[in-house]
Structure formats: C-alpha cells, structure tokens
Scaffold this motif. Structure first.
Motif, PDB file in Angstrom:
ATOM      1  N   ASN A  57      14.730  86.791  38.182  1.00 22.15           N
ATOM      2  CA  ASN A  57      13.646  87.409  39.013  1.00 22.15           C
ATOM      3  C   ASN A  57      13.317  86.669  40.298  1.00 22.15           C
ATOM      4  N   LEU A  58      13.404  85.317  40.187  1.00 15.66           N
ATOM      5  CA  LEU A  58      13.105  84.769  41.448  1.00 15.66           C
ATOM      6  C   LEU A  58      14.234  85.356  42.493  1.00 15.66           C
ATOM      7  N   GLY A  59      15.615  85.424  42.166  1.00 16.09           N
ATOM      8  CA  GLY A  59      16.435  85.883  43.054  1.00 16.09           C
ATOM      9  C   GLY A  59      16.299  87.231  43.494  1.00 16.09           C
ATOM     10  N   LEU A  60      15.931  87.969  42.780  1.00 18.19           N
ATOM     11  CA  LEU A  60      15.900  89.295  43.238  1.00 18.19           C
ATOM     12  C   LEU A  60      14.420  89.551  44.216  1.00 18.19           C
ATOM     13  N   CYS A  61      13.166  88.846  43.719  1.00 15.00           N
ATOM     14  CA  CYS A  61      12.038  88.411  44.837  1.00 15.00           C
ATOM     15  C   CYS A  61      12.349  87.982  46.171  1.00 15.00           C
ATOM     16  N   CYS A  62      13.280  87.011  46.110  1.00 16.57           N
ATOM     17  CA  CYS A  62      13.832  86.284  47.333  1.00 16.57           C
ATOM     18  C   CYS A  62      14.482  87.232  48.022  1.00 16.57           C
ATOM     19  N   PHE A  63      15.274  88.060  47.592  1.00 20.15           N
ATOM     20  CA  PHE A  63      16.263  89.066  48.293  1.00 20.15           C
ATOM     21  C   PHE A  63      15.374  90.115  48.962  1.00 20.15           C
ATOM     22  N   TYR A  64      14.602  90.727  47.984  1.00 19.86           N
ATOM     23  CA  TYR A  64      13.611  91.901  48.615  1.00 19.86           C
ATOM     24  C   TYR A  64      12.693  91.395  49.680  1.00 19.86           C
ATOM     25  N   ALA A  65      12.391  90.146  49.611  1.00 26.30           N
ATOM     26  CA  ALA A  65      11.486  89.632  50.493  1.00 26.30           C
ATOM     27  C   ALA A  65      11.904  89.040  51.696  1.00 26.30           C
ATOM     28  N   GLN A  66      13.552  89.121  51.632  1.00 25.23           N
ATOM     29  CA  GLN A  66      14.155  88.592  52.959  1.00 25.23           C
ATOM     30  C   GLN A  66      14.224  87.105  53.041  1.00 25.23           C
ATOM     31  N   GLN A  67      14.112  86.376  51.811  1.00 27.14           N
ATOM     32  CA  GLN A  67      14.152  85.031  51.922  1.00 27.14           C
ATOM     33  C   GLN A  67      15.504  84.455  51.095  1.00 27.14           C
ATOM     34  N   TYR A  68      16.585  85.027  52.047  1.00 30.48           N
ATOM     35  CA  TYR A  68      18.007  84.976  51.733  1.00 30.48           C
ATOM     36  C   TYR A  68      18.411  83.460  51.490  1.00 30.48           C
ATOM     37  N   ASP A  69      17.635  82.401  51.803  1.00 24.95           N
ATOM     38  CA  ASP A  69      18.205  80.915  51.655  1.00 24.95           C
ATOM     39  C   ASP A  69      18.145  80.671  50.208  1.00 24.95           C
ATOM     40  N   MET A  70      17.101  81.340  49.502  1.00 23.39           N
ATOM     41  CA  MET A  70      16.937  81.069  47.985  1.00 23.39           C
ATOM     42  C   MET A  70      17.383  82.040  47.029  1.00 23.39           C
ATOM     43  N   THR A  71      18.031  83.259  47.700  1.00 23.77           N
ATOM     44  CA  THR A  71      18.571  84.165  46.769  1.00 23.77           C
ATOM     45  C   THR A  71      19.799  83.842  45.799  1.00 23.77           C
ATOM     46  N   LEU A  72      20.709  83.214  46.512  1.00 23.07           N
ATOM     47  CA  LEU A  72      21.750  82.878  46.174  1.00 23.07           C
ATOM     48  C   LEU A  72      21.906  81.650  44.923  1.00 23.07           C
ATOM     49  N   THR A  73      20.895  80.858  45.469  1.00 23.85           N
ATOM     50  CA  THR A  73      20.713  79.591  44.833  1.00 23.85           C
ATOM     51  C   THR A  73      19.966  80.077  43.377  1.00 23.85           C
ATOM     52  N   SER A  74      19.160  80.861  43.341  1.00 21.38           N
ATOM     53  CA  SER A  74      18.591  81.206  42.160  1.00 21.38           C
ATOM     54  C   SER A  74      19.385  82.051  41.206  1.00 21.38           C
ATOM     55  N   PHE A  75      20.279  82.844  41.845  1.00 21.07           N
ATOM     56  CA  PHE A  75      21.275  83.490  40.866  1.00 21.07           C
ATOM     57  C   PHE A  75      22.442  82.670  40.321  1.00 21.07           C
ATOM     58  N   GLU A  76      22.662  81.617  41.224  1.00 17.47           N
ATOM     59  CA  GLU A  76      23.677  80.449  40.625  1.00 17.47           C
ATOM     60  C   GLU A  76      22.975  79.977  39.409  1.00 17.47           C
ATOM     61  N   ARG A  77      21.745  79.515  39.471  1.00 16.42           N
ATOM     62  CA  ARG A  77      21.039  78.788  38.440  1.00 16.42           C
ATOM     63  C   ARG A  77      20.653  79.717  37.089  1.00 16.42           C
ATOM     64  N   ALA A  78      20.562  80.941  37.591  1.00 16.82           N
ATOM     65  CA  ALA A  78      20.574  81.971  36.254  1.00 16.82           C
ATOM     66  C   ALA A  78      21.827  82.061  35.594  1.00 16.82           C
ATOM     67  N   ILE A  81      22.896  93.476  45.055  1.00 21.41           N
ATOM     68  CA  ILE A  81      22.602  92.866  46.299  1.00 21.41           C
ATOM     69  C   ILE A  81      23.876  92.825  47.398  1.00 21.41           C
ATOM     70  N   ALA A  82      25.186  92.971  46.585  1.00 23.07           N
ATOM     71  CA  ALA A  82      26.146  93.207  47.671  1.00 23.07           C
ATOM     72  C   ALA A  82      26.304  94.408  48.033  1.00 23.07           C
ATOM     73  N   VAL A  83      25.601  95.772  47.367  1.00 24.16           N
ATOM     74  CA  VAL A  83      25.439  96.828  48.107  1.00 24.16           C
ATOM     75  C   VAL A  83      24.486  96.777  49.034  1.00 24.16           C
ATOM     76  N   GLY A  84      23.440  95.910  48.962  1.00 28.54           N
ATOM     77  CA  GLY A  84      22.354  96.075  50.062  1.00 28.54           C
ATOM     78  C   GLY A  84      22.883  95.444  51.230  1.00 28.54           C
ATOM     79  N   ILE A  85      23.773  94.462  51.062  1.00 26.72           N
ATOM     80  CA  ILE A  85      24.115  93.999  52.574  1.00 26.72           C
ATOM     81  C   ILE A  85      25.566  94.732  53.074  1.00 26.72           C
ATOM     82  N   GLY A  86      26.102  95.894  52.339  1.00 29.40           N
ATOM     83  CA  GLY A  86      26.917  96.534  52.988  1.00 29.40           C
ATOM     84  C   GLY A  86      28.550  96.481  52.424  1.00 29.40           C
ATOM     85  N   ASP A  87      28.536  95.395  51.332  1.00 26.77           N
ATOM     86  CA  ASP A  87      29.914  95.175  51.057  1.00 26.77           C
ATOM     87  C   ASP A  87      30.348  95.948  49.659  1.00 26.77           C
TER      88      ASP A  87
END
Length: 487
Positions: free
Chosen positions: A365-386, A406-412
């Motif tokens: 949940n932290l990773g999703l919130c960070c991504f949609y709040a545009q706090q990209y520095d913590m997004t992948l760190t949270s998902f790796e921990r998950a 998230i990959a769809v959101g960044i266009g890849d």
C-alpha cells in the motif's frame, strides 16, 4: 536457600503471566495429592481452587473471542431456515449492498469481493470468506487459511480446534463430561462458571454447556444476566438465532453490558437486519459513550453496505477515542486512497509503520500511495520490501500485479507484460492479471493469445506450467529504477 513458593500461589502466578501450560501442570500435581483426583472436594478449599484454576488455564489456551468469529460456511447457507426477504428494500439488507451506495468511490474504481462488497482495509473474519449470495459463488469462494479443506461450516472450525486441544492432557481429558452431575454443579455458581467455559471452549460440547447453563439459570431464579448471555451464545452456535435474540434481550434488561450489545448485533447481522443492528449499536452508545467496539461495529456495517463516507466518519470517531486502533487507521487510509487522495492515505499508512505493523500488505500500500503521490524515490523501495516480506505466493502475485500497473503508468508495456506474467506465475487464479494481459495482447494485435488468456481464466488451472518462471526479477526492478530516474 530461599523458601519455595506455595504451589497454589505459584500456579496462580503462572496464570496471571499467561503461562497456562505450566499452571495446568502444577494444578495437576496439586490435585494428585487430593483423594478426589479429578473432582473438587467441597471440604478441601485448596483442591477446589486448583480444580477451578486448571479448568480456567485449559480454557484460556484455546479461548476464542465469540464476538469476532462470524464466518458463514456452505452448510450454514444451505441449511439456513430463517426467512429473509428475497427482494429487500434498498438500504435494509447486506445481501444487496450495492443498492445503498452513498458517497465514496464507485465500485468501478474500488475493487469488490465476490459478495459485492468493497474490499476493506483490514482483514476481519467476516471479510475473509465473505457471504456469497448464491451456492455457486459459495463453491467458488477461495479456500481460507491456506488449508486443503474449504470453510464448510463455522461449527466445524470449532470442532477441529477442540480436538487439537486434547493434546494438553496426554493421559486423557481433564474432566469426563459424560459422567458429570450437572445438577450438582449448577448449585455451585463458582464451579459452574469455570466448568461452563471449559465445556464450551475447550471441549466444544455445546449441548452439555447449554444444559449446564439452563440448570444454573434456573437455580439463580433467572436473575443472573451472565447465564442468559451464555445460553444465547450456545443458541447462536447451534444456529437458533431467534432463541439467542430472546436471551440477549433478557440479559440487557437485567444488566446492560457492552459484550451483550455486540452479541445481539451479531444475531441481527446474521439475520440480515443491518438497520436493527445499527439502532442497537447507537442505543449502546447512549449507555456507553465513546465505546470503541460499538463505534467500530457501526463503521463495519456501513462499510459492508457500501456507505463508505459514513464508515469513514465513524472510524474517525474511533481514532478520537483510541489513536492506535489499527483497523480504523487502515480503513481510513484505504478510503482516502480510492477517493483519489493518495497523499492523505500515505500519512495513515506511515502511522501504521510507526506503530510496528511490518508486513507485505502495508509496504504494498505504501508503494502504491507513493507512486500516485509522485514520490517516486520511495515507490520501488516499498515494493521490494513487500516482495521480501511476502509469506505466500498470493501476496507476491498482488505485488507483481501492482508493479505491472506502475509499468503501464510510466508507458513501458513490455515491462508491464512481464510483471503480469509473473503475477500469474505466483497465482494462476489472478483474474485481473489475465484481463490486463489480454488488453496488452489486444493492443499488440495478438488476437489468438487473447482467446488463450480467456480460456485460461475460465478453466482456472492450478498448474503454473502455462507461464515460465525463469524471468529475472532483479532485471525488472532495475528497469523500473531506470524509468523512475528519467521522470
């Protein structure tokens, strides 16, 4: 040399420190010195106290809070003889929760369960197996607790727990239930209450416990509210909900207690009368202002009726009384996230992290919130921990599914395709991953693969051979890091 503590006092000390096995063993040694080995003697206070203490210790080892245990299995749905309206009025039934949606995000945005209810932010016994409206949905409900047996009956769950608890007495049961003289014990209130809880929780003999409670109520001239509550619990366990309702109402007339309000509300919920349960909870709040369990009960009902805005208001009232209530914090955070307020939801999930909650779901949940709040520095760190904290393959599948979004959101789209495939490797029943993979294949013009994905979803194969699991996950994470570095 220090003097030894008196055995009975030491056993009571073990009980207070929740060392129930040590307490039961010491009480067994005390009872062996008595001529009445397995039965308390009226003229021996030490023997009687040791007997009661051992019964309470064995009960606490397998105790289940009846208030929160409300799973409804297939047997309850098929054999239920209670008359419930087939076409209830809007806002008066939990069977059709979508008819009372007031405020909050729509069901098109917020995922729902098979029963049609929005997914809550906290796993409760009532939301784990749900209450499907049809037999077909009940059979398709995933097996809970990751066991090979389905939740066929709530009473069966208690039976398995009761039989497992017999291992605490290798020489046999502590009390031979079939040889008990219930009339004699019903005339001794102190012994009767300890004996009832032992029979009800440890032995799971509801019929004998009901007989003891009925005799004790008669002996007390129907003036003891505690025994009426116990009779209601027995009726509820036996599926006699109308009789349980009468007992709980009678107990409330004699003594208003929070637990009695909660038990009676359970009866109304199982009878599909949420409005009556809400009125009962509000009546209890008039007697016990600010009671957290009553406020939480109102919020749960509103949440099950798809009234997310009212549920959030009551969860906020819960936090005013107890600012460390995990369920309220998680549900409010989930409601803010699906209401397009990820920054606010992030504050609540960070609060859970500060309180010591440390699991896969929270970091997801932290990773999703960070991504949609545009706090990209913590997004992948949270998902790796998950991913590192995932205890089951189903949890890992949800994390990879979110990484695909998230990959769809960044266009890849290629990276999203691999993430969705990994989600299916972990859980071959992940319907959303099948759907999104089909969309990606359709965009590429691979119509035949879309048909294969649809057939795979319908067949719901348990084998993981459909998708290879040799994808380099570290390489995918590195690709995501490169994308975020360019944002």
């Amino acid at each position: 040399m220090a003097p030894e503590m008196e055995p009975l006092l030491l056993a009571w000390s073990y009980f207070r420190r929740r060392k129930f096995q040590l307490c039961a063993d010491l009480c067994t040694q005390i009872l062996k010195k008595s001529p009445y080995d397995q039965e308390p003697a009226a003229d021996l206070p030490v023997s009687q106290a040791a007997w009661i203490l051992k019964a309470r210790a064995l009960t606490e080892m397998v105790y289940i809070d009846e208030i929160d245990v409300d799973q409804e299995g297939i047997a309850e749905m098929v054999l239920d003889e209670n008359a419930i309206a087939q076409v209830p009025r809007p806002g008066t039934s939990l069977k059709l929760p979508g008819t009372n949606q007031v405020g909050g995000p729509s069901q098109a945005v917020r995922p729902i369960t098979q029963a049609g209810r929005p997914i809550t932010g906290f796993l409760r016994p009532s939301t784990q197996s749900g209450r499907p409206g049809t037999m077909e949905q009940a059979i398709r409900t995933p097996r809970t607790a990751y066991t090979a047996r389905p939740v066929t009956s709530s009473s069966g769950r208690f039976v398995r727990m009761g039989t497992a608890s017999m291992l605490t007495s290798p020489d046999g049961p502590f009390i031979n239930i079939s040889r008990l003289n219930l009339i004699k014990y019903s005339q001794k209130p102190k012994l009767a209450k300890a004996l009832f809880e032992y029979i009800f929780h440890h032995e799971n003999d509801v019929k004998t416990a009901l007989d003891l409670a009925a005799l004790s109520t008669e002996h007390s001239q129907y003036k003891d509210w505690w025994w009426k509550v116990q009779i209601g619990k027995c009726y509820y366990r036996l599926g006699m909900y109308r009789e349980a309702e009468k007992q709980f109402k009678s107990a409330l007339k004699q003594q208003e207690m929070v637990d009695t309000f909660l038990y009676l509300a359970k009866v109304y919920i199982i009878l599909d009368q949420p409005v009556t349960a809400l009125n009962l909870f509000k009546q209890g709040l008039n007697k016990f202002p600010g009671e957290v369990t009553l406020l939480c009960g109102i919020a749960r009902i509103y949440e099950e009726m798809n009234n997310s805005s009212s549920a959030a208001e009551y969860y906020k009232e819960v936090l005013k009384q107890d600012n460390t209530h995990v369920e309220a914090i998680a549900c409010i955070g989930s409601n803010h996230f699906y209401s397009d307020q990820p920054e606010v939801a992030l504050r609540f999930y960070r609060r859970l992290l500060q309180m010591g909650v440390y699991n896969c779901q929270l970091f997801n949940n932290l990773g999703l919130c960070c991504f949609y709040a545009q706090q990209y520095d913590m997004t992948l760190t949270s998902f790796e921990r998950a991913l590192s904290l995932a205890e089951h393959e189903e949890e890992a599948a949800d994390v990879w599914y979110n990484l695909g979004h998230i990959a769809v959101g960044i266009g890849d789209t290629n990276l999203a395709h691999q993430c969705f495939r990994l989600a299916l490797v972990s859980n071959n029943h992940h319907a959303e991953a099948y759907n999104n993979l089909a969309v990606l294949e359709m965009r590429k013009g691979h119509v035949e693969q879309v048909g294969d994905l649809q057939r795979s979803y319908v067949a719901a194969q348990k084998s993981k051979a459909a998708f290879p699991d040799h994808v380099d996950t570290q390489h995918l994470i590195q690709q995501l890091r490169q994308h975020f570095a360019m944002l």
